[in-house]
Design an enzyme around this catalytic site. Structure first.
Site, PDB file in Angstrom:
ATOM      1  N   GLY A  25      36.607  59.197  78.794  1.00  0.00           N
ATOM      2  CA  GLY A  25      35.642  60.273  78.984  1.00  0.00           C
ATOM      3  C   GLY A  25      35.417  61.047  77.703  1.00  0.00           C
ATOM      4  O   GLY A  25      36.033  62.097  77.492  1.00  0.00           O
ATOM      5  N   GLU A  75      39.758  51.018  68.853  1.00  0.00           N
ATOM      6  CA  GLU A  75      38.563  50.676  69.599  1.00  0.00           C
ATOM      7  C   GLU A  75      37.569  49.912  68.741  1.00  0.00           C
ATOM      8  O   GLU A  75      36.702  49.217  69.249  1.00  0.00           O
ATOM      9  CB  GLU A  75      37.931  51.975  70.141  1.00  0.00           C
ATOM     10  CG  GLU A  75      36.821  51.713  71.127  1.00  0.00           C
ATOM     11  CD  GLU A  75      36.188  52.992  71.675  1.00  0.00           C
ATOM     12  OE1 GLU A  75      36.891  54.003  71.793  1.00  0.00           O
ATOM     13  OE2 GLU A  75      34.997  52.947  71.982  1.00  0.00           O
TER      14      GLU A  75
END
Ligand SMILES: Cc1cc2nc3c(=O)[nH]c(=O)nc-3n(C[C@H](O)[C@H](O)[C@H](O)COP(=O)(O)OP(=O)(O)OC[C@H]3O[C@@H](n4cnc5c(N)ncnc54)[C@H](O)[C@@H]3O)c2cc1C
Lengths: 386, 324
Positions: free
Chosen positions: A130, A248
């Site tokens: 989030g 990531e």
């Protein structure tokens, strides 16, 4: 200034996992048409993730005492390469395995580790990230979702958006404001683990242009969270998020998003060579060109993984590989399209549907995980220009 | 070892690269033993592999050395492998031009050439060779085949060898271009601030950086040896690298010139020596189109089921284990 990336190799003991993960894929991977395989890390299949967990393929980089594999980043690299090349539906566990697990291990308390990590390794806890909000995209420090301290925990209000996997996930790790105002920017941000089944959480899946609903809007209305929802230090959210982004951005998924399309095309070309005698010069040359780019990108991605394996956080280098990698991924459908539009050539439907999907989604490759312009800004900073 | 060699090569070229007399530079290079870097120790050389010798050529690219050092290093390795004692002086790898002429490297004419004739290449002195002025260009002079005969060796592998050293020189030249362009962007002021402060310029410089990093990686990949080419070079890795570096060269030169403005178009500013070298390198030993098609045919004919499989088997950062 960042220095040149030097050649790194995958250690033999990690390379040795390749035949085993291939065997696993042969046995456990559902048979999917290429346009489904092209979805790969956007393809959700909880059963497949549980089968991977049962065979010990999840949490490879987490310590054994928490149910992990006790291996380094290269072990995961080998496994992920094979999963992506095969187009395995890995979305369910993807985020937990790639970044939430390592984040909890690095910044979490012992109790948090003992609670979450074994569940991640058993594919019982799926996670989502989030960060983005309706009014917060590239300017991540402007998040307004806010958690306020109260007796025994936190009260959370706000909304997240584009949250991949939210509708299937058990937990979200969210970047939220815990003190100050949006004008305080990087200060006053923290990361919280949110149980998505808590009262006050509403999840609205959002359909993408290909008709899939892999991301969602998540609204928090007076959600009560326990004290230990905080992960890491209060106020250290910004630093933690940035450490997470190095994981990531540098993986094989930033190079292989169009791999299924490329390989379907190669398979068809080889068949056409057998049937018609030869591929055209333009086809042969494009194939050679794409493979050359792939080789160099993979060597760069392996090199960045080498830095991660040494415990460094090669944030700028990861941004550099991601920007080049997504440009490569995006070029594949763009360059195949004119070659597949040859009058009179009977191109198989599976290949054309894979092209349609990949061409439509390609613009997202350089949005998710930080846009091209933001990454180039990071590189410019890394080179001392800002 | 790598660093030591890189430093001594850079010091040497920094001192001599601008020398108006190539003979002085050549003497220093010979003294340092660079020309025999790839010749096995048993044959009197230093016995380095391509990866270990790479820093010499990167440095040559960085300083825009105008002598065919890489070509001479490789020619001497090929001659030694064929049991031929290499002659003193510079040796160019000649590229056939029609049937009885060949293109030589840009810059001063080497003393010798490995001159391809069908399956073989012949070591010929160039002192008497007649130039074909009409066919010559800044990318290299075209010479008629000199008369006489010389020692022969197999020509296979020379194209790949030539391509490898061009990749290395390109990688070195690009690093210099990057540094010079970053410095210019920080120094040059417009609208009251350094042009490096403009986001449009920053984004261009990031792309430049990416291509320079990719080319450096391509040069390292191309140097993974242990195959059957000259000095153990591997044709597929070199093919991929020559193509990737050539594409990068085009973008790098474009961005560097754009950012350096009119100043970069002058004879006085060094930029053109490096971008000109990139252009020459793209034209020699097979360009992007040639190697793309060549590599594409390898992929089509290979057993690897997919592109990643091909890359792992033939274009990885290490040679695959050959033992069972
Ligand atoms: C498929 C997909 C999955 C995603 N999954 C997640 C997820 O799981 N969790 C999550 O938190 N987010 C997720 N995102 C959101 C993603 O992180 C954002 O899309 C991204 O950060 C960009 O934000 P934005 O879309 O609001 O674009 P904006 O930030 O509004 O940008 C619009 C354009 O302006 C440019 N721009 C913005 N600021 C600048 C600047 N300073 N300088 C120059 N150019 C600028 C951008 O580069 C872009 O071109 C996902 C996105 C996609 C497409």
């Amino acid at each position: 200034m960042i220095g040149a990336l030097s050649l790194a190799t995958i250690p033999a003991e990690d390379e040795a996992l390749r035949p085993a993960i291939r065997r696993f894929l042969d046995e456990a991977m559902p048979s999917l048409p290429p346009e489904q395989r092209a979805r790969s890390w956007m393809g959700f299949d909880a059963g497949f993730s549980r089968a991977m967990a049962a065979a010990g393929w999840l949490g490879l980089t987490l310590p054994k005492e928490y149910g992990g594999g006790g291996r380094g980043p290269f072990a995961r690299y080998v496994v992920v390469e094979e999963l992506l090349a095969a187009g395995a539906p890995v979305a369910a566990h993807w985020i937990a395995d790639r970044q939430s697990g390592p984040l909890i291990h690095r910044f979490g308390t012992e109790a948090q580790r003992r609670f979450y990590l074994p569940r991640i390794c058993r594919a019982e806890a799926f996670f989502c990230i989030g960060m983005s909000e309706p009014n917060t995209g590239s300017d991540l420090a402007s998040v307004t979702t806010r958690a306020v301290r109260e007796e025994g925990g936190w009260r959370l209000n706000g909304a997240k958006i584009w949250t991949t996997n939210a509708q299937h996930a058990h937990y979200m790790i969210a970047l939220v404001r815990t003190s100050g105002t949006p004008q305080d920017r990087h200060k006053g941000l923290s990361q919280l683990i949110i149980d998505l089944h808590a009262p006050g959480v509403r999840i609205h899946p959002i359909r993408d242009l290909a008709g899939d609903a892999h991301f969602a809007e998540v609204v928090f209305e007076d959600v009560r969270l326990p004290d230990d929802a905080l992960i890491g230090e209060e106020g250290s959210g910004w630093a933690q998020v940035n450490a997470e982004l190095a994981f990531e951005r540098s993986g094989p998924e930033r190079v292989l998003s169009s791999a299924v399309l490329l390989d379907e095309w190669l398979r068809w070309l080889r068949g056409a060579v057998e049937a018609e005698g030869a591929a055209t010069e333009a086809e042969t040359a494009l194939l050679g060109r794409l493979v050359a780019h792939l080789a160099v990108l993979r060597a760069m991605s392996v090199s960045v993984t080498g830095h991660l394996a040494q415990g460094e956080s090669p944030v700028v280098e990861a941004a550099l590989v991601k920007d080049l990698g997504t440009e490569f991924e995006q070029s594949i459908p763009a360059l195949l399209t004119p070659l597949l539009a040859q009058p009179g050539r009977a191109v198989p439907g599976g290949l054309m549907r894979t092209l349609a999907y990949t061409a439509a989604m390609a613009p997202s490759f350089s949005l998710r995980g930080g846009t091209r312009e933001i990454l180039r800004g990071m590189i410019a900073r890394g080179m001392g220009l800002r | 070892m790598d660093d030591l060699l890189a430093r001594s090569a850079e010091e040497l070229f920094a001192r001599h690269a601008d020398a108006s007399q190539p003979a002085v530079l050549l003497e220093a290079v010979e003294e340092a033993g660079f020309l025999d870097a790839l010749v096995p120790e048993a044959a009197g050389g230093i016995g380095l592999g391509p990866a270990e010798a790479l820093p010499i050529l990167l440095a040559a690219g960085r300083f825009a050395v105008r002598l065919p050092l890489g070509e001479t290093m490789l020619a001497r390795a090929a001659l030694a492998a064929a049991g031929v004692a290499p002659p003193p002086g510079l040796i160019g790898l000649a590229e056939p031009w029609g049937t009885d002429a060949a293109r030589l490297p840009p810059g001063p004419c080497p003393d010798w050439a490995l001159w391809p004739e069908g399956e073989a290449a012949m070591l010929l002195p160039l002192a008497e060779a007649m130039p074909l002025t009409e066919a010559s260009a800044p990318g290299g002079a075209v010479l008629r085949r000199p008369g006489g005969e010389g020692p022969r060796l197999p020509a296979a592998g020379l194209l790949v060898a030539g391509a490898w050293q061009e990749v290395a020189v390109m990688a070195g030249a690009m690093e210099r271009i990057l540094e010079d362009t970053l410095r210019h962007a920080r120094d040059r002021q417009q609208f009251g601030r350094p042009v490096a402060a403009f986001q449009a310029v920053q984004q261009q410089l990031s792309v430049l950086t990416e291509d320079v990093f990719a080319t450096r990686m391509a040069a390292q990949l191309a140097s993974v040896a242990g195959s059957d080419g000259v000095a153990g070079l591997d044709a597929r890795r070199v093919a991929a690298a020559k193509l990737r570096a050539g594409e990068a060269a085009c973008r790098v030169a474009g961005i560097a010139h754009a950012v350096q403005g009119a100043m970069g178009i002058t004879e006085e500013v060094a930029l053109h020596r490096f971008t000109g070298r990139l252009q020459a390198a793209r034209l020699r030993f097979g360009g992007e189109a040639y190697w793309a098609e060549w590599l594409g045919r390898q992929v089509l004919a290979d057993d690897a089921p997919d592109t990643l499989g091909f890359v792992r088997a033939h274009l990885g950062p290490a040679l695959p284990e050959t033992s069972p």
